[in-house]
Motif scaffolding. Structure first.
Motif, short mmCIF file in Angstrom:
data_model
loop_
_atom_site.label_atom_id
_atom_site.label_comp_id
_atom_site.label_asym_id
_atom_site.label_seq_id
_atom_site.Cartn_x
_atom_site.Cartn_y
_atom_site.Cartn_z
N TYR A 337 -6.26 2.32 1.60
CA TYR A 337 -4.96 2.43 2.27
C TYR A 337 -5.03 1.98 3.73
N ASP A 340 -5.01 -1.73 3.81
CA ASP A 340 -3.72 -2.30 3.44
C ASP A 340 -2.77 -1.15 3.14
N HIS A 341 -1.79 -0.95 3.99
CA HIS A 341 -0.87 0.18 3.85
C HIS A 341 -0.03 0.12 2.58
N ARG A 342 -0.05 -1.02 1.90
CA ARG A 342 0.66 -1.11 0.62
C ARG A 342 -0.21 -0.67 -0.55
N ASP A 343 -1.49 -0.46 -0.28
CA ASP A 343 -2.45 -0.09 -1.33
C ASP A 343 -2.58 1.43 -1.38
N LEU A 344 -1.65 2.06 -2.08
CA LEU A 344 -1.64 3.53 -2.18
C LEU A 344 -2.08 3.91 -3.58
N ARG A 345 -3.33 4.35 -3.70
CA ARG A 345 -3.90 4.68 -5.01
C ARG A 345 -3.89 6.19 -5.25
N ARG A 351 1.52 11.33 -0.21
CA ARG A 351 2.06 10.03 -0.62
C ARG A 351 3.57 9.98 -0.35
N ASP A 355 5.18 7.16 2.01
CA ASP A 355 6.19 6.25 1.46
C ASP A 355 7.48 6.28 2.28
N ARG A 363 3.49 7.24 11.46
CA ARG A 363 2.38 6.82 10.60
C ARG A 363 1.04 7.32 11.15
#
Length: 470
Positions: A337, A340-345, A351, A355, A363
């Protein structure tokens, strides 16, 4: 036919009749537009009252109740764990802290229950839930009181533990589900109020624009007729009225659209995060209590360990993780994360917050919260490792200690980080409510005044022309 002809002569056949008809249409449309904007302003102000004085406080009170219940039970466990045998071998600092926090949580629960009882009036489902909460809390207090009384007698630890087990079971089966139900129902009521208000504002904005356009068309037709009939370039009064109407329509449209935007920011950008973070705080206190319960009650260690993991998953969910793998997988998913802030596993309340990042500094504050949480999670493994080595007192001291580097100290740092990001969202919620009210009180009176002025200017502009026919 004769009647129709008479009406035509009276209202349209002559020049004065036409001017009076256009003047009347202008005045009526201006008045209708002013009344509509005034009604929209009053309705929106009522919405802000409902949001700020009812919907949001109900939701936060219910969330506060859940948190205080979790905290009270955690402190009861800490008292029993640190008290020793009738005072012998007592861990004095954790004990004194737990006693103080227990009293604070108990008072907070009483306050929240009273607030929710008032808020629930008129809603039978919520009234029944609050009544059930009051009854269960009275029973819970009696059980905890009995546990603490037994714990004060030499050799009374087992009897105290039996009462505490019963109290915790009541908490899990009755009090906490009911408090969560209140959070959900009040939050849903807020969402319904929001959706209805936004829909109404959209409709009102459309009607304002249609009426405003129609009024401008009538004024344009009046100006054209005066130019054609009286050979004048412009009528100053009608021109000034047109400028007033155009300004009023622009201002009125801005007020309604700004109100809708302030509502969206208050509800979704800010309050959605407040709710998620409030839930996260309550879950955190309950998970922290599971650690104390785990140390206190050997017969239920498997149950409390599973409960701690389940709550960890609700906060930061990692599919398939166990306590032995959770830390490594948390580090891996968090590194992904951060890259890459778009990579939320991961899933869970953290979360939800990540989001919904909206505001300056939010943030960074949210990320500090998760990083503090990771430290606290590593402390949990140390507690369990110390216990597995037979070092029970050391495990308890590390779990309940407040010195730098202990689990409670790290828990406090985690809660401080959580409070920071909650505070950012709460501040923007408050500022959005204030801005929404300010737009109404600051611009709407001017808008209505401009429309009334337009009606007056139209009459003044037509007076010399009508005088020519007397």
């Amino acid at each position: 036919m004769a009647a129709r002809a008479a009406l035509r002569r009276r209202y349209w056949a002559t020049v004065p009749a036409r001017l009076r008809l256009l003047r009347a249409a202008t005045v009526l449309l201006a008045a209708a537009l002013a009344v509509l904007l005034l009604a929209a302003g009053l309705a929106t102000n009522s919405t802000w009252d409902a949001v700020s004085q009812r919907d949001a406080p109900r939701t936060t009170s219910a969330a506060g109740l859940e948190l205080a219940l979790d905290d009270m039970d955690a402190q009861a466990a800490n008292i029993l764990l640190s008290s020793g045998d009738a005072g012998e071998g007592r861990l004095w600092t954790p004990y004194r802290k737990a006693v103080g926090f227990y009293a604070d949580a108990r008072r907070e629960i009483g306050h929240d229950l009273r607030a929710l009882a008032v808020a629930a009036q008129g809603d039978r489902a919520d009234e029944k839930t609050v009544e059930s909460l009051n009854d269960d809390f009275a029973a819970y207090q009696e059980l905890i009181g009995r546990a603490l009384e037994n714990d004060g007698r030499r050799g009374g630890k087992q009897a105290a533990l039996a009462d505490y087990r019963t109290a915790t079971d009541l908490l899990d089966s009755g009090l906490l589900p009911a408090s969560r139900e209140l959070v959900s129902s009040n939050n849903a009521a807020f969402d319904t109020e929001y959706a209805s208000a936004r829909s109404t504002l959209a409709t009102q904005l459309t009607v304002v624009l249609v009426l405003g356009l129609l009024l401008l068309v009538v004024l344009g037709a009046l100006q054209w007729y005066l130019t054609w009939r009286f050979r004048r370039i412009v009528n100053p009064g009608v021109l000034a009225a047109t400028v007033c109407v155009l300004t009023a329509v622009i201002l009125g449209g801005q007020v309604l659209s700004a109100s809708a935007e302030h509502l969206r920011v208050a509800r979704h950008d800010a309050f959605d995060s407040v709710v998620a973070l409030s839930r996260a705080r309550a879950i955190a206190y309950d998970a922290n209590a599971d650690e104390s319960r785990y140390l206190l009650d050997p017969g239920r260690r498997d149950r409390y360990e599973a409960s701690f993991l389940a709550k960890s998953q609700r906060l930061y969910g990692i599919e398939g993780a166990t306590l032995s793998t959770y830390d490594a997988e948390l580090a891996t998913t968090w590194d992904a994360y951060r890259t890459d802030h778009r990579d939320l596993r991961f899933t869970g309340e953290f979360r939800r917050e990540l989001d919904n990042i909206t505001f300056d500094g939010e943030r960074a504050a949210a990320e500090r919260t998760v990083e503090a949480y990771a430290v606290y999670q590593r402390d949990d493994r140390k507690i369990r490792a110390l216990l597995a080595e037979g070092r029970e007192r050391e495990a308890a001291e590390f779990c309940m200690g407040w010195e730098p580097g202990t689990s409670n100290a790290h828990f406090g740092a985690w809660m401080a980080a959580l409070d920071e990001v909650t505070g950012i969202n709460r501040a923007h919620y408050v500022s959005s409510v204030a801005a929404g009210r300010s737009d109404l009180t600051g611009q709407l009176p001017w808008t209505c005044g401009l429309l009334l002025l337009a009606a007056g200017l139209t009459g003044l502009g037509l007076r010399p022309r009508l005088a020519e026919f007397r």
